[in-house]
Structure formats: C-alpha cells, structure tokens
Design a protein around this motif. Structure first.
Motif, PDB file in Angstrom:
ATOM      1  N   ALA A   1      64.139   1.008  99.275  1.00  0.00           N
ATOM      2  CA  ALA A   1      63.721   0.323 100.531  1.00  0.00           C
ATOM      3  C   ALA A   1      62.598   1.327 101.110  1.00  0.00           C
ATOM      4  N   SER A   2      62.537   2.640 100.863  1.00  0.00           N
ATOM      5  CA  SER A   2      61.322   3.603 101.425  1.00  0.00           C
ATOM      6  C   SER A   2      60.186   2.910 100.548  1.00  0.00           C
TER       7      SER A   2
ATOM      8  N   ARG B   1      56.716   1.741 101.923  1.00  0.00           N
ATOM      9  CA  ARG B   1      55.465   2.646 101.902  1.00  0.00           C
ATOM     10  C   ARG B   1      54.384   1.518 101.005  1.00  0.00           C
TER      11      ARG B   1
ATOM     12  N   VAL C   1      50.568  12.902  93.005  1.00  0.00           N
ATOM     13  CA  VAL C   1      50.842  13.870  94.419  1.00  0.00           C
ATOM     14  C   VAL C   1      51.850  12.823  94.993  1.00  0.00           C
ATOM     15  N   VAL C   2      51.639  11.866  95.270  1.00  0.00           N
ATOM     16  CA  VAL C   2      52.589  10.755  95.896  1.00  0.00           C
ATOM     17  C   VAL C   2      53.657  10.541  95.346  1.00  0.00           C
TER      18      VAL C   2
ATOM     19  N   ARG D   1      55.332  12.404  93.099  1.00  0.00           N
ATOM     20  CA  ARG D   1      56.047  13.688  93.019  1.00  0.00           C
ATOM     21  C   ARG D   1      56.590  14.031  94.484  1.00  0.00           C
ATOM     22  N   PHE D   2      55.819  14.008  95.475  1.00  0.00           N
ATOM     23  CA  PHE D   2      56.321  14.674  96.714  1.00  0.00           C
ATOM     24  C   PHE D   2      56.572  13.698  97.641  1.00  0.00           C
ATOM     25  N   VAL D   3      56.283  12.491  97.776  1.00  0.00           N
ATOM     26  CA  VAL D   3      56.543  11.388  98.616  1.00  0.00           C
ATOM     27  C   VAL D   3      57.799  10.574  97.945  1.00  0.00           C
TER      28      VAL D   3
ATOM     29  N   ASP E   1      59.461  11.477  95.520  1.00  0.00           N
ATOM     30  CA  ASP E   1      60.471  12.243  94.920  1.00  0.00           C
ATOM     31  C   ASP E   1      60.537  11.910  93.502  1.00  0.00           C
TER      32      ASP E   1
ATOM     33  N   LEU F   1      58.562  15.154  87.264  1.00  0.00           N
ATOM     34  CA  LEU F   1      57.461  14.868  86.334  1.00  0.00           C
ATOM     35  C   LEU F   1      57.732  14.120  85.262  1.00  0.00           C
TER      36      LEU F   1
ATOM     37  N   LEU G   1      48.787  17.091  88.665  1.00  0.00           N
ATOM     38  CA  LEU G   1      49.308  17.701  89.813  1.00  0.00           C
ATOM     39  C   LEU G   1      48.895  18.998  90.054  1.00  0.00           C
TER      40      LEU G   1
END
Lengths: 126, 179
Positions: free
Chosen positions: B35-36, B40, B132-133, B135-137, B139, B142, B160
């Motif tokens: 859903a997230s 996005r 980046v998105v 990996r960190f947004v 989740d 790698l 990254l």
C-alpha cells in the motif's frame, strides 16, 4: 574504489527525512481486506480449475490415442489364408511384394512363410 | 491498517508461506508495504488501493504454482510499479516513464528542510536515485534491489555508495553527515 563487502549505511536522520518525503497512505477501509482476499481466492480457484481441465483434456487425448492405436493394431491382425500367399507369389513375380520372414530379401521363402502362417492352427494371426 | 491478527508476525519464511499455500498470511505480511509503495508511485489514495488490490490478485494468479527463489518483495515490487504506471497512464493520460516514478514524492506541506533534500535527491543520476529510494524508503535489501533491477549486487552497492558520497558533498544535504 567502493567497499563491496558491506551495506552502505546512511545517517539515520537522512533516512528519516527521506521517508517523510514520501508520506504514508491513510489506512485502507476495513472491508477492503475481505474484498481483496475474496478476489484472490476466486482467482486461485479459477487457476486450479483451469489446471484440472487441462489435465482432463490431456488425459482424454491420451486415451483417444490409445484406443485408436489399439483398433489399428487389431485391424491389422486379421487372419491370413492361402490366397494371401498366392497373391504374394504373383507380386514377387512382378518384382513387388514384401519381406514376410524378415530375412532382408523378397523371394519365394516369403511366400512359403505366408503359406505356413495360413495353415497354422491359430488361424494364421500375425 | 488493521486486520490479520498475528499473521504479520508469522515466524514462517516467505518460501514456507508459499509452500503451505497460505495466501492470507502473505497478504497480511505485505499489505502495508504494498500500500505504501503504491501510494508513493500513484500519489493518490484511491489509486493506491486499486493497485493494492490488483497486485494481490496478480499474486493469487501465480500463487498455486509459485516456486520462490528469492524474497516475495522481488516479485511484488515490479508488479506494484507496473500496475501503478499503467493506472497513472490510464487515469491521467500522462506520459510518464519508468524512471519518473522515483522523483514524485508526496507533496510537501511547507517549504521546510526537506525541500532541500528533495532538490538534492532530484539532482542525483536517475539510476543512483532509484537505488537510494528503494533502499531507504522502500526498505528493500541490497540483494532484493539487485534482483528487481536485474543488475549485479556490486553495482547496487557502488551506486548506493556513490549516491551517498554525492549527498555528502552537496551543500544542501551535507548537514546530515556532520556529527
């Protein structure tokens, strides 16, 4: 050169702000779970039925092939009689005929073999 | 979101859930993540719910004969992405390429510090920004990113690493790296 042996880390404040750039969605309505799961179950059921139909079709096709093969084998197993031997003799004289005794040659011995089959007690079934 | 009491805490691995044919458990484990992600990509609540639904119906179509070789996220991510793109094109009749999805954040409420972060992020090469998105947004691990993008793990790490170096060197985001 980069270090490929580890997961590059980012400062936690950067990660937090990155995540906040992309806001979380509001909660989904409660009835949605049931609706999605019902659609998914229906989809899986359809998939299962398609698979079963496919199997049934394949089985039926295999059965048809088996029956046709059996019938053709049976039809080619009719008894031979002395007339067949006579016909073969004529064919060999005309340069045709077939290798009945499987010796690699088409000759008088094939006529004899066919004649022997015709007089067998089991009715000359090949 | 609620529902699926205790199911999201199921100790079984993704592969085990699939082998057990437990679709509900997979759904409750990944519902919020999907859903997230859909939100996005689509930036619209209604659209994200449509994508959520279509994603799990798609998964259901593959579920009975599914043989997992990696995390289920690597299967869901491209599905969410493609379904979102399809929906955006259909509903809004806009031409949006695949890379465009990563620079469409939710609208910022005010011109705060995050505006600078967004600007710095947007200035990264698309390939780096995407990693980046993810990996960190989103989740993703790698290995999962490598699988989804179809590139070697070393390339993901190097992108990254380089992206973080660029953000460290950027005056707008340098403060994040100062102790």
């Amino acid at each position: 050169m980069t270090d490929d042996s580890r997961d590059p880390e980012a400062p936690s404040r950067l990660v937090d702000d990155l995540r906040s750039l992309y806001a979380k969605p509001p909660p989904a309505p409660a009835h949605l779970d049931a609706a999605i799961l019902n659609r998914a179950r229906a989809q899986m059921l359809r998939h299962r039925w398609r698979k079963r139909l496919l199997w049934a079709g394949a089985t039926a096709a295999a059965a048809c092939v088996a029956v046709v093969t059996l019938l053709s084998v049976q039809s080619s197993s009719k008894p031979v009689d002395i007339v067949d031997a006579l016909k073969l003799a004529h064919q060999i004289e005309a340069g045709k005929g077939r290798d009945v005794n499987s010796d690699g040659k088409i000759d008088r011995a094939d006529v004899d073999a066919l004649a022997m089959m015709a007089v067998r007690l089991n009715g000359g079934v090949r | 979101m609620t529902g699926g009491v205790g199911l999201s805490d199921d100790p079984r691995s993704d592969r085990q859930l699939v082998e057990d044919g437990d679709f509900d458990a997979v759904y409750y484990r990944y519902r919020d993540w999907v859903a997230s992600l859909a939100f996005r990509f689509t930036r619209n609540h209604e659209d994200s719910l449509d994508v959520l639904q279509d994603t799990f119906v798609y998964l259901a179509s593959r579920f009975p004969s599914l043989h997992l070789t990696a995390s289920i996220k690597t299967l869901l991510y491209p599905a969410v992405r493609n379904l979102s793109l399809e929906l955006i094109r259909k509903r809004r009749r806009v031409t949006l390429d695949d890379a465009g999805l990563d620079i469409l954040p939710a609208p910022l409420e005010a011109a705060d510090d995050r505006g600078e972060l967004l600007a710095a992020l947007s200035s990264l090469p698309a390939t780096h920004r995407r990693v980046v998105v993810m990996r960190f947004v989103d989740d993703l691990k790698l290995e999962e990113i490598a699988q989804v993008l179809g590139i070697p793990l070393g390339t993901v790490k190097s992108r990254l690493h380089n992206a973080l170096q660029m953000l460290r060197a950027d005056a707008r985001t340098r403060r994040y790296f100062e102790i």
